[in-house]
Each structure stands twice: as structure tokens, then as C-alpha cells.
Write an enzyme that holds these catalytic residues in place. Sequence first.
Site, PDB file in Angstrom:
ATOM      1  N   GLU A  39       0.724  -1.189   0.034  1.00 46.65           N
ATOM      2  CA  GLU A  39      -0.115  -0.021  -0.055  1.00 46.65           C
ATOM      3  C   GLU A  39       0.956   1.042  -0.067  1.00 46.65           C
ATOM      4  O   GLU A  39       1.799   1.326   0.671  1.00 46.65           O
ATOM      5  CB  GLU A  39      -0.976   0.109   1.210  1.00 46.65           C
ATOM      6  N   ASP A  42       3.462   2.271  -4.683  1.00 46.82           N
ATOM      7  CA  ASP A  42       3.349   2.653  -5.955  1.00 46.82           C
ATOM      8  C   ASP A  42       3.784   4.258  -6.188  1.00 46.82           C
ATOM      9  O   ASP A  42       4.253   4.397  -7.078  1.00 46.82           O
ATOM     10  CB  ASP A  42       1.991   2.374  -6.834  1.00 46.82           C
ATOM     11  N   SER A 132     -13.328   2.225  -8.163  1.00 50.30           N
ATOM     12  CA  SER A 132     -14.285   2.600  -9.464  1.00 50.30           C
ATOM     13  C   SER A 132     -13.540   3.472 -10.446  1.00 50.30           C
ATOM     14  O   SER A 132     -14.249   3.500 -11.654  1.00 50.30           O
ATOM     15  CB  SER A 132     -15.676   2.811  -8.996  1.00 50.30           C
ATOM     16  N   GLU A 165      -6.495  10.686 -13.875  1.00 44.78           N
ATOM     17  CA  GLU A 165      -6.523  11.034 -12.268  1.00 44.78           C
ATOM     18  C   GLU A 165      -5.749  12.399 -11.959  1.00 44.78           C
ATOM     19  O   GLU A 165      -6.490  13.040 -11.043  1.00 44.78           O
ATOM     20  CB  GLU A 165      -6.156   9.806 -11.515  1.00 44.78           C
ATOM     21  N   ASP A 177      -3.599   0.771  -9.739  1.00 47.30           N
ATOM     22  CA  ASP A 177      -5.057   0.510 -10.120  1.00 47.30           C
ATOM     23  C   ASP A 177      -5.327   0.295 -11.275  1.00 47.30           C
ATOM     24  O   ASP A 177      -5.844  -0.639 -11.896  1.00 47.30           O
ATOM     25  CB  ASP A 177      -5.904   1.725  -9.537  1.00 47.30           C
TER      26      ASP A 177
HETATM   27  C1  GLA Z   1      -4.998   4.515  -4.243  1.00 44.73           C
HETATM   28  C2  GLA Z   1      -4.366   5.092  -5.765  1.00 44.73           C
HETATM   29  C3  GLA Z   1      -3.160   4.142  -5.771  1.00 44.73           C
HETATM   30  C4  GLA Z   1      -2.513   3.643  -4.626  1.00 44.73           C
HETATM   31  C5  GLA Z   1      -3.134   3.282  -3.231  1.00 44.73           C
HETATM   32  C6  GLA Z   1      -2.562   3.059  -2.061  1.00 44.73           C
HETATM   33  O1  GLA Z   1      -5.764   3.335  -4.778  1.00 44.73           O
HETATM   34  O2  GLA Z   1      -5.052   5.086  -6.611  1.00 44.73           O
HETATM   35  O3  GLA Z   1      -2.185   4.464  -6.754  1.00 44.73           O
HETATM   36  O4  GLA Z   1      -1.498   4.622  -4.202  1.00 44.73           O
HETATM   37  O5  GLA Z   1      -4.288   4.238  -3.345  1.00 44.73           O
HETATM   38  O6  GLA Z   1      -1.653   1.952  -2.122  1.00 44.73           O
END
Ligand code: GLA
Length: 400
Positions: A39, A42, A132, A165, A177
Amino acid sequence: MTSPSAVMATTERLFRERFGSDGDLHLGWSPGRVNLIGEYTDLSNGFVLPMAIDLGLCVVLRSRQKPGLSLFATAFDEAVELSHMSADLTDIPGWARYLLGVVVLSREAGLSADGYDIVVNADMPLAGGVSSSAALTTATAMAVQSALASPLTPEASAQLCQAVEHRFAGVRCGIMDQMACRLGAPDSALFLDCASLAHHHLPMPRESAEILIVGSGVSRSLSESAYNQRRAECEEALAIIQQDGTRASDLRDVSAETLLRIEARLPVPLNQRVRHIVHENARVVAAHNALSQGAYVEFGALMNQSHESLRDDFEVSIGELDHIVATANRCVGVFGARLTGAGFGGNAIVLTQPGLTEDVMVKIANGFEQRFGRKPWMHRVQAATSAAGFPVLSPRTPSV
Ligand code: GLA
């Protein structure tokens, strides 16, 4: 949950009812995702281990000569008319910004049509922590690429959706994601190196472990500034580490040994943020190895450690998620549990032994209701296939 083919059929029907059946229709489908472990790694180009899930979202579109966009989203029962495609977001509802963003950035990538009619229909909770927004951009990108017969590579398509985004939603997210939605596979987790985008699938048969998603019921929509703040903290920490003479292009390059040396020189809370990132990256690698050997007990222990680190060092958990994780870990048949996604609300993931999941669900639901006065949203998910885009065949004229 409805099957993807049923959602697709409904979306196509709704499109035809709203916009008619002339011209070529194209369909984009994207799954949502759940992150098993890794988590916020990235954001510093580290490792992640997400999975595409069997909840998703469908877009049906038709390119047209009249400039602009005519959009309809069933989830909001809302139509939006944009007379031209620009990056001016004033007065455009959040969901429509994602669609506009995909179209504008696709044009920048050389994929252009004058305008589109689009219907969006979801079979997943929106703003509920199963990504989503990544599913929305991915499904739209797949449909646009099908309409223009110009497929981008999965990596380029995921980067385009990530840029949407950043530029159209103001969230400086990582690439996890979008890659998970684009590259998931049934009964598999996706191991991804966010620096090189090298990836491979790891088998995770449903007979070995089941995945339960439990919603906190707390919406993440107000948390974007907190998310960006975490990113800014990681960047600030990296700058201090680099000034200190450590050779690191990203926090992923900081080893556990280096961390020990530099930790005391970082101010609170930057030291905590770096501690989480360094150890979380190591946990993803360990989790990869555990999964390769089918060692689910070890995998679950790593999930629990990840949650503690997100709660105490990265500080993105909330009481509801801590409660779900603690209750899960008191149940027989639970390998491990953690918050999944960005936190500040959203969901927890619980990894269970097949055959014992029902009992775990009852215990979590009862415990949560006693403490918070409401039942949590729960869903048992399976690893699903990746996003797809294809032409919709014209309805046949019935032969007499
Ligand atoms: C969101 C972001 C991802 C990642 C997570 C945390 O989902 O879109 O890029 O940073 O939070 O791991």
C-alpha cells in the site's frame, strides 16, 4: 452481483434506448481491483500485489461527427452534455470528468473522434474503495481504442488513465489500480514493479484461499487532499535523504540498513512514512515468495503487519477498519486482514480458509454492528479477468 455479460447486455440496451441504434457501437469493460499487499508503495515506484475482481463497470459508446460529448451514467441517473472537449472542468460532475479526461488525453495520444455518445453502467460500489475511478477510465479507454481501432499497449493505456486522475480529478495517484484493472487474470494476483512496469501473475486458486472485502461505510471522496499530502510527505522525505548523501532515486531504493542509519535524522512524521514504505516494499517481496509456495499462513501474517504499519506509521487507517481487522483476526479460519487501498475509509480485505468464510462474515458483521450500529457492506470476491474493449454486434433484424 450480476455477471459481466448481463451488465454488458443491460448497458447496450440502455444505450440503444437513449441514443438509438445507428452506427457502430463499442463496449468497454473493466473490473475493479483489490490490493492484497503493497500500500502506497506505487507512489515511490515500488512493488505491489493487487488483483482484478469480479465486480466491474461497463461503457458503451459510439463516435460521432457532431463535436462534444453526450453522457449518461445509470448509477447517478444523470445526463451531461458537453458541446466541446476541453480541459475546462467548471460545472462538470465528478464522474463525467473521468470520461472527458480519457477522451481529451486519447486525442493528445493521436486517437481522435469529433464526439461521442456514452452510457456508463456499474456493477460495483462507487467511491467504495474497489477503484471504481480506475475501472471507469479503463473501460472508457478500452471502448475508445476499440472505436478507433487503435489499441494502446496495456502499459500506455494504464498510464493514460493514471494521467486522467492527475489532471482531471486532482488525485496524484500511482499506477497500481490502472495496471490491475488492465492486466488482471482469473485466479491470480498481479505482481508489479511500478518502476519498470514489469509484472507477472501469481496463481491464487480459490480452493486455497478466499477473499472477503468488508466496507467501512466511510466514503473516501473527501480524502483526496490527505492522499496527496501523503505523497508530498514521501517526496519531502526523499529530498532530505538525497541531500544527506544517500543514493536513491526513489524511496524504493532505500534499504532497511540505510533506514536504520537515516531514520533519526528525519523529522516526525516523515520518519514514520519512510519506515512504512521501506518495510512495505520488503513485505510485498516476502508475500510474493509466500504465495509462490502456497504459504498462506505466512502471507496472512504479512498482511497483518502491513495493516499495523498503515495504522501506526503511515496513519491512513480509521477506527472502523481497525475494528474489522481485529475482529477478523479473532476468527478461526482467517489467514490475515488489512485495510486495502488508500485508507481514510474504504475497505478492509480478509483472507480466509475456504469453507470457513461464512462464519467469519457473520462474526465480523455482528461485531461491527454492535460497535457502530450498522451492518458493514461485505463481498466475497474472486480474481477476475482484465479489461476488454470490442465492437458490439448489430442487433439482428428478425427474419420473417
Ligand atoms: C489509491 C491509488 C493507488 C495507490 C493506493 C494506495 O488506490 O489510486 O495508486 O497509491 O491508493 O496503495
